[in-house]
Design a protein around this motif. Structure first.
Motif, PDB file in Angstrom:
ATOM      1  N   GLU A 156       0.848  -1.203   0.000  1.00  0.00           N
ATOM      2  CA  GLU A 156       0.000   0.000   0.000  1.00  0.00           C
ATOM      3  C   GLU A 156       0.885   1.255   0.000  1.00  0.00           C
ATOM      4  O   GLU A 156       0.569   2.248  -0.653  1.00  0.00           O
ATOM      5  CB  GLU A 156      -0.915   0.057   1.235  1.00  0.00           C
ATOM      6  CG  GLU A 156      -2.071  -0.934   1.253  1.00  0.00           C
ATOM      7  CD  GLU A 156      -1.608  -2.358   1.555  1.00  0.00           C
ATOM      8  OE1 GLU A 156      -0.708  -2.520   2.403  1.00  0.00           O
ATOM      9  OE2 GLU A 156      -2.127  -3.292   0.922  1.00  0.00           O
ATOM     10  N   GLU A 157       2.002   1.180   0.704  1.00  0.00           N
ATOM     11  CA  GLU A 157       2.902   2.351   0.761  1.00  0.00           C
ATOM     12  C   GLU A 157       3.627   2.567  -0.568  1.00  0.00           C
ATOM     13  O   GLU A 157       3.780   3.692  -1.031  1.00  0.00           O
ATOM     14  CB  GLU A 157       3.956   2.150   1.868  1.00  0.00           C
ATOM     15  CG  GLU A 157       3.421   2.321   3.276  1.00  0.00           C
ATOM     16  CD  GLU A 157       4.415   1.861   4.322  1.00  0.00           C
ATOM     17  OE1 GLU A 157       4.404   2.447   5.410  1.00  0.00           O
ATOM     18  OE2 GLU A 157       5.200   0.925   4.083  1.00  0.00           O
ATOM     19  N   LYS A 158       4.100   1.449  -1.164  1.00  0.00           N
ATOM     20  CA  LYS A 158       4.913   1.558  -2.377  1.00  0.00           C
ATOM     21  C   LYS A 158       4.858   0.259  -3.160  1.00  0.00           C
ATOM     22  O   LYS A 158       5.040  -0.800  -2.567  1.00  0.00           O
ATOM     23  CB  LYS A 158       6.384   1.764  -1.996  1.00  0.00           C
ATOM     24  CG  LYS A 158       6.879   3.169  -2.178  1.00  0.00           C
ATOM     25  CD  LYS A 158       8.326   3.291  -1.743  1.00  0.00           C
ATOM     26  CE  LYS A 158       8.665   4.717  -1.441  1.00  0.00           C
ATOM     27  NZ  LYS A 158       8.537   5.616  -2.578  1.00  0.00           N
ATOM     28  N   SER A 159       4.641   0.329  -4.462  1.00  0.00           N
ATOM     29  CA  SER A 159       4.694  -0.919  -5.225  1.00  0.00           C
ATOM     30  C   SER A 159       6.031  -1.046  -5.971  1.00  0.00           C
ATOM     31  O   SER A 159       6.411  -2.125  -6.409  1.00  0.00           O
ATOM     32  CB  SER A 159       3.528  -0.993  -6.198  1.00  0.00           C
ATOM     33  OG  SER A 159       3.551   0.145  -7.007  1.00  0.00           O
ATOM     34  N   GLU A 160       6.737   0.088  -6.106  1.00  0.00           N
ATOM     35  CA  GLU A 160       8.055   0.085  -6.780  1.00  0.00           C
ATOM     36  C   GLU A 160       9.076   0.646  -5.801  1.00  0.00           C
ATOM     37  O   GLU A 160       8.930   1.801  -5.370  1.00  0.00           O
ATOM     38  CB  GLU A 160       8.049   1.023  -7.997  1.00  0.00           C
ATOM     39  CG  GLU A 160       6.967   0.759  -9.021  1.00  0.00           C
ATOM     40  CD  GLU A 160       7.398  -0.310 -10.006  1.00  0.00           C
ATOM     41  OE1 GLU A 160       8.611  -0.359 -10.286  1.00  0.00           O
ATOM     42  OE2 GLU A 160       6.537  -1.097 -10.457  1.00  0.00           O
ATOM     43  N   VAL A 161      10.072  -0.139  -5.431  1.00  0.00           N
ATOM     44  CA  VAL A 161      11.090   0.335  -4.484  1.00  0.00           C
ATOM     45  C   VAL A 161      12.438   0.387  -5.202  1.00  0.00           C
ATOM     46  O   VAL A 161      12.883  -0.611  -5.788  1.00  0.00           O
ATOM     47  CB  VAL A 161      11.153  -0.609  -3.255  1.00  0.00           C
ATOM     48  CG1 VAL A 161      12.324  -0.256  -2.355  1.00  0.00           C
ATOM     49  CG2 VAL A 161       9.844  -0.552  -2.469  1.00  0.00           C
ATOM     50  N   ASN A 162      13.090   1.541  -5.156  1.00  0.00           N
ATOM     51  CA  ASN A 162      14.378   1.712  -5.843  1.00  0.00           C
ATOM     52  C   ASN A 162      15.535   1.658  -4.852  1.00  0.00           C
ATOM     53  O   ASN A 162      15.515   2.337  -3.817  1.00  0.00           O
ATOM     54  CB  ASN A 162      14.414   3.064  -6.563  1.00  0.00           C
ATOM     55  CG  ASN A 162      13.458   3.076  -7.732  1.00  0.00           C
ATOM     56  OD1 ASN A 162      13.229   2.040  -8.362  1.00  0.00           O
ATOM     57  ND2 ASN A 162      12.887   4.244  -8.007  1.00  0.00           N
ATOM     58  N   ILE A 163      16.518   0.868  -5.220  1.00  0.00           N
ATOM     59  CA  ILE A 163      17.660   0.652  -4.317  1.00  0.00           C
ATOM     60  C   ILE A 163      18.948   1.130  -4.978  1.00  0.00           C
ATOM     61  O   ILE A 163      19.201   0.846  -6.151  1.00  0.00           O
ATOM     62  CB  ILE A 163      17.787  -0.856  -3.985  1.00  0.00           C
ATOM     63  CG1 ILE A 163      16.496  -1.350  -3.300  1.00  0.00           C
ATOM     64  CG2 ILE A 163      19.005  -1.131  -3.105  1.00  0.00           C
ATOM     65  CD1 ILE A 163      16.354  -2.852  -3.239  1.00  0.00           C
ATOM     66  N   ARG A 187      14.074 -10.472  -5.117  1.00  0.00           N
ATOM     67  CA  ARG A 187      13.203 -10.937  -6.218  1.00  0.00           C
ATOM     68  C   ARG A 187      12.006 -11.731  -5.716  1.00  0.00           C
ATOM     69  O   ARG A 187      11.043 -11.942  -6.444  1.00  0.00           O
ATOM     70  CB  ARG A 187      14.000 -11.839  -7.176  1.00  0.00           C
ATOM     71  CG  ARG A 187      14.946 -11.073  -8.038  1.00  0.00           C
ATOM     72  CD  ARG A 187      15.891 -12.036  -8.729  1.00  0.00           C
ATOM     73  NE  ARG A 187      17.004 -11.290  -9.292  1.00  0.00           N
ATOM     74  CZ  ARG A 187      17.009 -10.799 -10.515  1.00  0.00           C
ATOM     75  NH1 ARG A 187      15.967 -10.968 -11.289  1.00  0.00           N
ATOM     76  NH2 ARG A 187      18.052 -10.128 -10.964  1.00  0.00           N
ATOM     77  N   ASN A 188      12.128 -12.232  -4.477  1.00  0.00           N
ATOM     78  CA  ASN A 188      11.045 -13.089  -3.959  1.00  0.00           C
ATOM     79  C   ASN A 188       9.863 -12.327  -3.395  1.00  0.00           C
ATOM     80  O   ASN A 188       8.861 -12.912  -3.028  1.00  0.00           O
ATOM     81  CB  ASN A 188      11.582 -13.994  -2.823  1.00  0.00           C
ATOM     82  CG  ASN A 188      12.549 -15.010  -3.351  1.00  0.00           C
ATOM     83  OD1 ASN A 188      12.475 -15.379  -4.520  1.00  0.00           O
ATOM     84  ND2 ASN A 188      13.475 -15.433  -2.515  1.00  0.00           N
ATOM     85  N   ARG A 189       9.960 -11.018  -3.275  1.00  0.00           N
ATOM     86  CA  ARG A 189       8.879 -10.248  -2.641  1.00  0.00           C
ATOM     87  C   ARG A 189       7.676 -10.168  -3.579  1.00  0.00           C
ATOM     88  O   ARG A 189       7.810  -9.758  -4.736  1.00  0.00           O
ATOM     89  CB  ARG A 189       9.423  -8.834  -2.315  1.00  0.00           C
ATOM     90  CG  ARG A 189       8.416  -7.912  -1.655  1.00  0.00           C
ATOM     91  CD  ARG A 189       8.127  -8.362  -0.222  1.00  0.00           C
ATOM     92  NE  ARG A 189       7.508  -7.317   0.566  1.00  0.00           N
ATOM     93  CZ  ARG A 189       6.191  -7.165   0.729  1.00  0.00           C
ATOM     94  NH1 ARG A 189       5.342  -7.965   0.125  1.00  0.00           N
ATOM     95  NH2 ARG A 189       5.730  -6.195   1.499  1.00  0.00           N
ATOM     96  N   SER A 190       6.539 -10.595  -3.050  1.00  0.00           N
ATOM     97  CA  SER A 190       5.356 -10.484  -3.912  1.00  0.00           C
ATOM     98  C   SER A 190       4.698  -9.118  -3.695  1.00  0.00           C
ATOM     99  O   SER A 190       4.881  -8.504  -2.634  1.00  0.00           O
ATOM    100  CB  SER A 190       4.364 -11.609  -3.600  1.00  0.00           C
ATOM    101  OG  SER A 190       4.069 -11.601  -2.233  1.00  0.00           O
ATOM    102  N   ASN A 191       3.972  -8.633  -4.645  1.00  0.00           N
ATOM    103  CA  ASN A 191       3.222  -7.354  -4.629  1.00  0.00           C
ATOM    104  C   ASN A 191       4.084  -6.093  -4.700  1.00  0.00           C
ATOM    105  O   ASN A 191       3.569  -5.010  -4.880  1.00  0.00           O
ATOM    106  CB  ASN A 191       2.322  -7.204  -3.389  1.00  0.00           C
ATOM    107  CG  ASN A 191       1.355  -8.341  -3.265  1.00  0.00           C
ATOM    108  OD1 ASN A 191       0.962  -8.909  -4.278  1.00  0.00           O
ATOM    109  ND2 ASN A 191       0.999  -8.678  -2.041  1.00  0.00           N
ATOM    110  N   ILE A 192       5.405  -6.225  -4.491  1.00  0.00           N
ATOM    111  CA  ILE A 192       6.280  -5.041  -4.593  1.00  0.00           C
ATOM    112  C   ILE A 192       7.451  -5.414  -5.500  1.00  0.00           C
ATOM    113  O   ILE A 192       8.012  -6.507  -5.375  1.00  0.00           O
ATOM    114  CB  ILE A 192       6.862  -4.632  -3.218  1.00  0.00           C
ATOM    115  CG1 ILE A 192       5.754  -4.282  -2.229  1.00  0.00           C
ATOM    116  CG2 ILE A 192       7.819  -3.455  -3.347  1.00  0.00           C
ATOM    117  CD1 ILE A 192       6.262  -3.831  -0.869  1.00  0.00           C
ATOM    118  N   THR A 193       7.834  -4.499  -6.387  1.00  0.00           N
ATOM    119  CA  THR A 193       9.031  -4.747  -7.192  1.00  0.00           C
ATOM    120  C   THR A 193      10.185  -3.956  -6.596  1.00  0.00           C
ATOM    121  O   THR A 193      10.124  -2.723  -6.501  1.00  0.00           O
ATOM    122  CB  THR A 193       8.806  -4.286  -8.653  1.00  0.00           C
ATOM    123  OG1 THR A 193       7.556  -4.827  -9.078  1.00  0.00           O
ATOM    124  CG2 THR A 193       9.913  -4.735  -9.561  1.00  0.00           C
TER     125      THR A 193
END
Ligand code: AHR
Length: 332
Positions: A156-163, A187-193
């Motif tokens: 809900e907070e973020k669907s795309e996370v940049n590292i 890569r294993n996190r579901s619902n968030i890239t």
């Protein structure tokens, strides 16, 4: 029986800069000489790693020839050749890079000198050229950092996370495995890239961490970055300095994940300026002593048993999701 070599050795050592020979006081002196080549002095972690090994060898009665390669593989190779020339009984070394050791390790094998790797591992075709590797589990460290990164935001907070990843020197075993362990986990996190936008390479020093970060802020859009994953605490301290200079609040505006667990970074974790510290254990001394003792015992009793090829040291994670008051005191 005191080897004649020992006497010659102590004389020779005086001729070489950056070498210490240390007959022991605490334990009865053993008739065994260990050549130890450390890779550098780039971090508090590295200094503690050196102290841990030297003090364990000394208090167990081994005679030690110590040299420091100051981050130069060519210097380490020269140092190992000096150990071979002195006919030490065993060589222990921290490889600065993971390749390029074949020739010198063949020379050690021809001279019948066993070799133990500490901290970083190597890539080599003939794996009989070393006896054992004793070190942190770098891949597991990367996995642990990745697990924390994956839990920073809800979908809900973020669907795309940049590292932004800040790695150590590109050709070190630790950098390679800390990257792959992290990458496979996020890569294993579901619902968030979760995406590694860029990987920068420093040399595990504070100065380099700060310089890389300053340049990144100047040239790129730092506001796009949600998480900084730094491969060691020294670089993290430099990164914090660079973020402070532009008024970006580390720990809040950008999540900070780091590896090592040195005292001054644990303080930053407690202040909320760092979010997660993956411990890298520098206290290799007792593990090394246990391996050396077993190696020489198996030689003496003729059993020809082998010590384990891979010896991992215990490590943990400290983060703002845990009890910060329960973190044990640090010695580095
Ligand atoms: O190889 C271990 C790494 O090297 C540590 O994380 C770092 O601090 C050191 O310089």
């Amino acid at each position: 029986m005191m080897k004649k070599l020992q006497v010659i050795l102590i004389g020779l050592c005086l001729l070489f800069a950056n070498v210490s020979c240390t007959p022991q006081e605490s334990e009865p002196e053993k008739d065994i000489i260990i050549g130890f080549s450390q890779s550098g002095i780039e971090s508090s972690w590295r200094k503690r790693h050196t102290e841990s090994i030297l003090s364990a060898l000394k208090s167990d009665g081994y005679q030690v020839m110590y040299r420091n390669g100051m981050m130069q593989q060519s210097q380490q190779i020269q140092d190992i050749r000096a150990f071979i020339a002195y006919k030490v009984d065993m060589i222990v070394f921290t490889p600065i890079s993971h390749t390029g050791w074949d020739a010198v390790l063949k020379e050690a094998k021809q001279a019948n000198i066993p070799v133990i790797l500490v901290d970083r591992d190597i890539t080599i075709d003939d794996t009989s050229l070393f006896t054992s590797h004793i070190g942190p589990n770098f891949k597991a460290e990367g996995n642990r950092a990745g697990i924390y990164a994956s839990s920073c935001f809800t979908s809900e907070e973020k669907s795309e996370v940049n590292i932004l990843e800040v790695s150590g020197n590109a050709d070190s075993y630790g950098s390679i495995l800390r990257h792959s362990g992290f990458d496979e986990t996020i890569r294993n996190r579901s619902n968030i890239t979760l995406t590694i936008k860029e990987t920068l390479y420093g040399n595990y020093t504070r100065t380099m961490g700060e310089e890389l970060m300053r340049n990144y802020i100047k040239e790129k859009n730092i506001k796009e970055i949600d998480i900084i994953y730094s491969h060691n605490d020294e670089m993290t301290l430099g990164i914090l300095d660079a973020l402070d200079a532009v008024d970006i609040k580390p720990g809040k505006d950008i999540k900070i994940i780091t590896i090592d667990g040195q005292n001054d970074v644990i303080k930053e974790l407690k202040k909320g300026r760092v979010n997660c510290v993956v411990e890298c254990n520098p206290d290799a001394g007792p593990y090394l002593i246990s391996a050396i003792e077993r190696y020489f015992k198996y030689q003496e009793d003729g059993s020809n048993k082998e010590i384990p090829r891979e010896i991992y040291m215990t490590e943990t994670v400290f983060s703002d999701k845990g009890d910060l008051d329960a973190i044990p005191p640090r010695n580095y």
